[in-house]
Scaffold this active site. Structure first.
Site, PDB file in Angstrom:
ATOM      1  N   ARG A  23       0.808  -1.222   0.000  1.00 15.09           N
ATOM      2  CA  ARG A  23       0.000   0.000   0.000  1.00 15.09           C
ATOM      3  C   ARG A  23       0.834   1.263   0.000  1.00 15.09           C
ATOM      4  O   ARG A  23       0.354   2.341  -0.315  1.00 15.09           O
ATOM      5  CB  ARG A  23      -0.906   0.031   1.232  1.00 15.09           C
ATOM      6  N   GLU A  28       7.733   7.396  11.320  1.00 17.12           N
ATOM      7  CA  GLU A  28       7.654   8.484  12.282  1.00 17.12           C
ATOM      8  C   GLU A  28       8.826   9.409  11.978  1.00 17.12           C
ATOM      9  O   GLU A  28       9.980   9.028  12.154  1.00 17.12           O
ATOM     10  CB  GLU A  28       7.755   7.889  13.685  1.00 17.12           C
ATOM     11  N   GLN A  47       9.396  25.901  15.929  1.00 15.20           N
ATOM     12  CA  GLN A  47       8.972  26.501  14.664  1.00 15.20           C
ATOM     13  C   GLN A  47       9.272  25.535  13.532  1.00 15.20           C
ATOM     14  O   GLN A  47      10.345  24.946  13.478  1.00 15.20           O
ATOM     15  CB  GLN A  47       9.725  27.819  14.448  1.00 15.20           C
ATOM     16  N   ASP A  48       8.311  25.366  12.608  1.00 16.83           N
ATOM     17  CA  ASP A  48       8.502  24.577  11.400  1.00 16.83           C
ATOM     18  C   ASP A  48       8.503  25.512  10.205  1.00 16.83           C
ATOM     19  O   ASP A  48       7.706  26.458  10.147  1.00 16.83           O
ATOM     20  CB  ASP A  48       7.373  23.560  11.201  1.00 16.83           C
ATOM     21  N   ASN A  49       9.384  25.237   9.236  1.00 20.40           N
ATOM     22  CA  ASN A  49       9.469  26.028   8.011  1.00 20.40           C
ATOM     23  C   ASN A  49       9.492  25.100   6.810  1.00 20.40           C
ATOM     24  O   ASN A  49       9.998  23.976   6.899  1.00 20.40           O
ATOM     25  CB  ASN A  49      10.741  26.883   7.992  1.00 20.40           C
ATOM     26  N   HIS A  62      23.201  30.278   5.846  1.00 18.11           N
ATOM     27  CA  HIS A  62      22.504  31.102   6.833  1.00 18.11           C
ATOM     28  C   HIS A  62      22.615  30.526   8.243  1.00 18.11           C
ATOM     29  O   HIS A  62      22.751  29.325   8.423  1.00 18.11           O
ATOM     30  CB  HIS A  62      21.006  31.183   6.495  1.00 18.11           C
ATOM     31  N   LYS A  72      18.555  22.959  13.924  1.00 20.69           N
ATOM     32  CA  LYS A  72      17.563  22.611  12.905  1.00 20.69           C
ATOM     33  C   LYS A  72      17.566  21.111  12.664  1.00 20.69           C
ATOM     34  O   LYS A  72      18.606  20.460  12.731  1.00 20.69           O
ATOM     35  CB  LYS A  72      17.881  23.309  11.579  1.00 20.69           C
ATOM     36  N   TYR A 132      11.923  22.002   7.589  1.00 25.78           N
ATOM     37  CA  TYR A 132      12.811  21.918   8.749  1.00 25.78           C
ATOM     38  C   TYR A 132      12.168  22.470  10.006  1.00 25.78           C
ATOM     39  O   TYR A 132      11.327  23.349   9.974  1.00 25.78           O
ATOM     40  CB  TYR A 132      14.154  22.589   8.489  1.00 25.78           C
ATOM     41  N   GLU A 143      20.275  37.568  12.015  1.00 22.18           N
ATOM     42  CA  GLU A 143      20.728  36.809  10.848  1.00 22.18           C
ATOM     43  C   GLU A 143      22.238  36.921  10.653  1.00 22.18           C
ATOM     44  O   GLU A 143      22.816  37.984  10.810  1.00 22.18           O
ATOM     45  CB  GLU A 143      20.053  37.327   9.571  1.00 22.18           C
ATOM     46  N   LYS A 169      20.049  38.756  -1.977  1.00 27.81           N
ATOM     47  CA  LYS A 169      20.522  38.817  -0.581  1.00 27.81           C
ATOM     48  C   LYS A 169      21.714  37.869  -0.361  1.00 27.81           C
ATOM     49  O   LYS A 169      22.696  38.239   0.282  1.00 27.81           O
ATOM     50  CB  LYS A 169      19.364  38.452   0.344  1.00 27.81           C
ATOM     51  N   ASP A 170      21.628  36.656  -0.903  1.00 29.14           N
ATOM     52  CA  ASP A 170      22.686  35.665  -0.698  1.00 29.14           C
ATOM     53  C   ASP A 170      23.937  35.962  -1.524  1.00 29.14           C
ATOM     54  O   ASP A 170      25.037  35.552  -1.154  1.00 29.14           O
ATOM     55  CB  ASP A 170      22.178  34.259  -1.000  1.00 29.14           C
TER      56      ASP A 170
END
Length: 179
Positions: A23, A28, A47-49, A62, A72, A132, A143, A169-170
């Protein structure tokens, strides 16, 4: 869940136990108690992103500094990326060293990146969905960044020259030596 060392102090590969049958599959992806028991780390993520990117995108490098530093736990939901962690903890025996690993929806591997590390990834598939967890909230004023093509770090992002897609930015981040 299996834990593997990466060669960078405290940076870990997490391999989930996958249950497959005709199936499909189940696993997990995170259990705080199991994570704490196997790693000795709290795993208290707040926090999840999630991001979506096309082939050739390089995001990073970063981090957040000071009281807003983040650990992370990263993984790929769709596609494949080259994930990169760089130790920027000056008191660490692996300071200035980096580790890279291919994370994909097929291998279901995760990478735990402790506080004090820079992080980035490049998209190797047509598109990728990247997810993450962070153990601290984002704070723009905290930052920290290092340009992806820093000569001292010499990271091979596995994207041919000219195929890279980098944010404005990077493109203008500092060198690692400027940290």
């Amino acid at each position: 869940m299996e834990i593997e060392q990466t060669g960078l102090k405290d940076c870990l590969i997490i391999k989930p136990r996958i249950f497959e049958d005709a199936r499909g599959y189940f696993f997990e992806s995170f259990n705080r108690d199991t994570f704490a028991q196997k790693t000795g780390l709290s795993g208290d993520f707040v926090q999840d992103n999630q991001s979506f990117s096309a082939y050739g995108v390089i995001r990073g490098l970063h981090a957040q500094g000071g009281e807003f530093a983040q650990a992370k736990l990263v993984r790929v939901l769709k596609g494949e990326v080259l994930d990169v962690a760089v130790d920027m903890r000056k008191d660490s025996e692996t300071y200035g060293k980096h580790f890279s690993i291919k994370l994909s929806a097929d291998n279901n591997l995760q990478l735990y990146i402790p506080r004090g590390f820079l992080h980035g990834f490049s998209v190797l598939s047509e598109t990728a969905e990247f997810f993450y967890k962070c153990d601290n909230f984002y704070n723009k004023a905290s930052e920290i960044g290092v340009v992806y093509n820093d000569r001292d770090l010499n990271i091979d992002w596995l994207i041919p020259g000219g195929d890279e897609s980098i944010s404005d930015k990077d493109e203008v981040l500092n060198s690692f030596s400027a940290l």
